[in-house]
Design a protein around this motif. Sequence first.
Motif, PDB file in Angstrom:
ATOM      1  N   THR A 342     -18.899  56.305  72.895  1.00  0.00           N
ATOM      2  CA  THR A 342     -18.498  55.154  73.570  1.00  0.00           C
ATOM      3  C   THR A 342     -17.675  54.235  72.816  1.00  0.00           C
ATOM      4  OG1 THR A 342     -20.119  55.208  75.107  1.00  0.00           O
ATOM      5  CG2 THR A 342     -18.798  53.505  75.296  1.00  0.00           C
ATOM      6  N   ALA A 343     -16.428  53.984  72.843  1.00  0.00           N
ATOM      7  CA  ALA A 343     -15.573  53.080  72.453  1.00  0.00           C
ATOM      8  C   ALA A 343     -15.742  51.907  73.003  1.00  0.00           C
ATOM      9  CB  ALA A 343     -14.127  53.280  72.203  1.00  0.00           C
ATOM     10  N   GLY A 344     -15.449  50.655  72.289  1.00  0.00           N
ATOM     11  CA  GLY A 344     -15.635  49.328  72.928  1.00  0.00           C
ATOM     12  C   GLY A 344     -17.309  49.162  72.574  1.00  0.00           C
ATOM     13  N   GLY A 345     -17.498  48.002  73.172  1.00  0.00           N
ATOM     14  CA  GLY A 345     -18.858  47.517  73.264  1.00  0.00           C
ATOM     15  C   GLY A 345     -18.971  46.152  72.960  1.00  0.00           C
ATOM     16  N   VAL A 346     -20.164  45.756  72.574  1.00  0.00           N
ATOM     17  CA  VAL A 346     -20.151  44.010  72.057  1.00  0.00           C
ATOM     18  C   VAL A 346     -19.305  43.765  71.060  1.00  0.00           C
ATOM     19  CG1 VAL A 346     -21.978  42.445  71.026  1.00  0.00           C
ATOM     20  CG2 VAL A 346     -22.852  44.423  72.553  1.00  0.00           C
ATOM     21  N   ASP A 347     -18.866  42.777  71.504  1.00  0.00           N
ATOM     22  CA  ASP A 347     -17.650  42.475  70.642  1.00  0.00           C
ATOM     23  C   ASP A 347     -18.131  41.654  69.259  1.00  0.00           C
ATOM     24  OD1 ASP A 347     -15.307  40.942  69.458  1.00  0.00           O
ATOM     25  OD2 ASP A 347     -14.998  39.789  71.051  1.00  0.00           O
ATOM     26  N   THR A 348     -17.383  42.626  68.060  1.00  0.00           N
ATOM     27  CA  THR A 348     -17.940  42.158  66.672  1.00  0.00           C
ATOM     28  C   THR A 348     -17.816  40.573  66.309  1.00  0.00           C
ATOM     29  OG1 THR A 348     -15.987  42.743  65.801  1.00  0.00           O
ATOM     30  CG2 THR A 348     -17.512  44.580  65.889  1.00  0.00           C
ATOM     31  N   ALA A 349     -17.071  39.940  66.973  1.00  0.00           N
ATOM     32  CA  ALA A 349     -16.852  38.568  66.608  1.00  0.00           C
ATOM     33  C   ALA A 349     -17.998  37.862  66.942  1.00  0.00           C
ATOM     34  CB  ALA A 349     -15.701  38.016  67.603  1.00  0.00           C
ATOM     35  N   GLU A 350     -18.850  38.369  68.043  1.00  0.00           N
ATOM     36  CA  GLU A 350     -20.045  37.689  68.342  1.00  0.00           C
ATOM     37  C   GLU A 350     -21.449  38.050  67.213  1.00  0.00           C
ATOM     38  OE1 GLU A 350     -20.093  35.709  70.808  1.00  0.00           O
ATOM     39  OE2 GLU A 350     -18.774  36.573  72.230  1.00  0.00           O
ATOM     40  N   LEU A 351     -21.142  38.780  66.349  1.00  0.00           N
ATOM     41  CA  LEU A 351     -21.900  39.402  65.284  1.00  0.00           C
ATOM     42  C   LEU A 351     -22.005  38.987  64.092  1.00  0.00           C
ATOM     43  CD1 LEU A 351     -22.867  43.059  66.831  1.00  0.00           C
ATOM     44  CD2 LEU A 351     -23.786  40.662  67.550  1.00  0.00           C
ATOM     45  N   ASP A 352     -22.770  38.777  63.107  1.00  0.00           N
ATOM     46  CA  ASP A 352     -22.658  38.576  61.816  1.00  0.00           C
ATOM     47  C   ASP A 352     -22.482  40.169  61.190  1.00  0.00           C
ATOM     48  OD1 ASP A 352     -23.625  38.425  59.098  1.00  0.00           O
ATOM     49  OD2 ASP A 352     -24.215  36.656  59.105  1.00  0.00           O
ATOM     50  N   SER A 353     -21.642  40.369  60.179  1.00  0.00           N
ATOM     51  CA  SER A 353     -21.288  41.796  59.899  1.00  0.00           C
ATOM     52  C   SER A 353     -22.393  42.110  58.910  1.00  0.00           C
ATOM     53  CB  SER A 353     -19.896  41.640  59.235  1.00  0.00           C
ATOM     54  OG  SER A 353     -19.621  40.962  58.230  1.00  0.00           O
TER      55      SER A 353
END
Length: 396
Positions: A342-353
Motif C-alpha cells: 500500500t502506498a500512502g499512509g500515515v503522513d511522515t510529517a507527523e513522525l520523527d524520522s
Amino acid sequence: MPSETRKFDLIVLGAGAAGLMCAAVAGQRGCRVLLLEHNAQPGRKILISGGGRCNFTNIHCMPANFISENPHFAKSALALYQPRHFLELVERYGIRWHEKTLGQLFCDHSARQIVDMLLVECERGQVDIRMNVRGVRVESTSGEFRVGCPAGEFTAGALVIATGGLSIPKMGATGLAYDLARQFGLKVIQPRPALVPLLLAGAEKSWTELAGVSADVIAHANRGPMFREKLLVTHRGLSGPAVLQASSYWRPGEAIQVDFAPDLNGKSSLLASLLERGARRDALALKQALRDVLPQRLAAQLAEAGAPEGWSNAAIEAAERRVRGWEFRPSGTEGFEKAEVTAGGVDTAELDSKTMEARTVPGLYFIGEGVDVTGHLGGFNFQWAWASAVAAASNL
C-alpha cells in the motif's frame, strides 16, 4: 471483558514483519512487551512473499528506492539498520540464502524460516504474543495507552502500530493503522494500491488477447524512474516486474510508457532494414523487423497497432519512436486485492524520522507499511519493515 488490567512497557499491534522485529528488539533491550495480532498465525504475508521463499532484503537498498511525500524521511532509519544487519541475523540462524537479479536476497528453502527466526528472537526477549485478537480499542490517558480487546485489558507507556496497509485483504489486511492515526489527530496520506497489475480497456483491450506473452522492456510512469525488467500481458491488462514498479508512480488518467527494444540503448536502428535503398516497406516487412527483437505474437500486435502511415522515411522513423515509447493508458488497477503493498499512509510529517514516534503524541509509534514510505519491488519493503521497527525499538 476481564476486570484485571495487565501492565507492560510496550504494546505492539500487528505481528507482521515490522511488528515481530520491533517486539523482539524491544524485548531484548529489557522492555516488557505485549504483541497482539488479529490473525491466527504471525507473519502471514512473510510466508507468501517471494513465491514462498521471502525476498527478505535487497543489498542495493537506498532511500531512492522508496516513494513518499517526503523522500528524505526514510534516510535515518535505513542508515541505522541496513541490509547487512538483517543478513547477519539470518546467517546467525543458519538460514541459507541466495541472491537473484538486482540484489534481491531470498531464502534457499522457505519463508517460514524467517518467521521462525523472528519468533525465536521474540522468545529471547520474553515477548508475550497473543493471536486471534479482534475488536481492539485504544485509549490514552495520563501518559498511558490502554488497549482493550476480548483477550483482556492492557496498559503500557508506549504503543507501536504495526498493523500494515490495505494490500491483500484476504491475508487479514485492515485500515486499523489509519483509523488509529486519525483517532490521535495525525494526518493520513490517501492510501492506494502499489506494485499492482494495471487494467486495459477500450481500444487497448485487444492487448489482452496476448495473455501470457512477456518481454524485457523499460517502463515508467509520468513521474517515476525507468525500470528495466519483464512486462507480462495478462487477461485483464499488464503486469510483470516492470509494470508493477511503474504502477506505484501511476495515477488514474495518466499514461505508462514502454520501450519494447531496450537493448538498442537509444539507437534508432530497430526498423533500419526498412529504410535501406530498395527495401520492402509493408506490414510483413515491419512484422519481420520486430520479430528480430520481440516474441512473435507481440511483434504482430505492434506491427498491426503501430504501422506507419504512408511508409515514408519519416513515417517509419515515427513508428520506431512509438515502439520505443509506446503509451498505454490504463483504465485502473487490480486494486488492493492484487497489490503487493500500500502506498500512502500515515503522513511522515507527523513522525520523527529517527524514532518513528508521533511528534504530538509521546509514546505512540507507527512503523512498516502503514507509514507513507513505499519501497520498490525486490525486498525493499521488507528492509523498511526491519529498519523502521529497529528505529522505534531503539528509542524505548
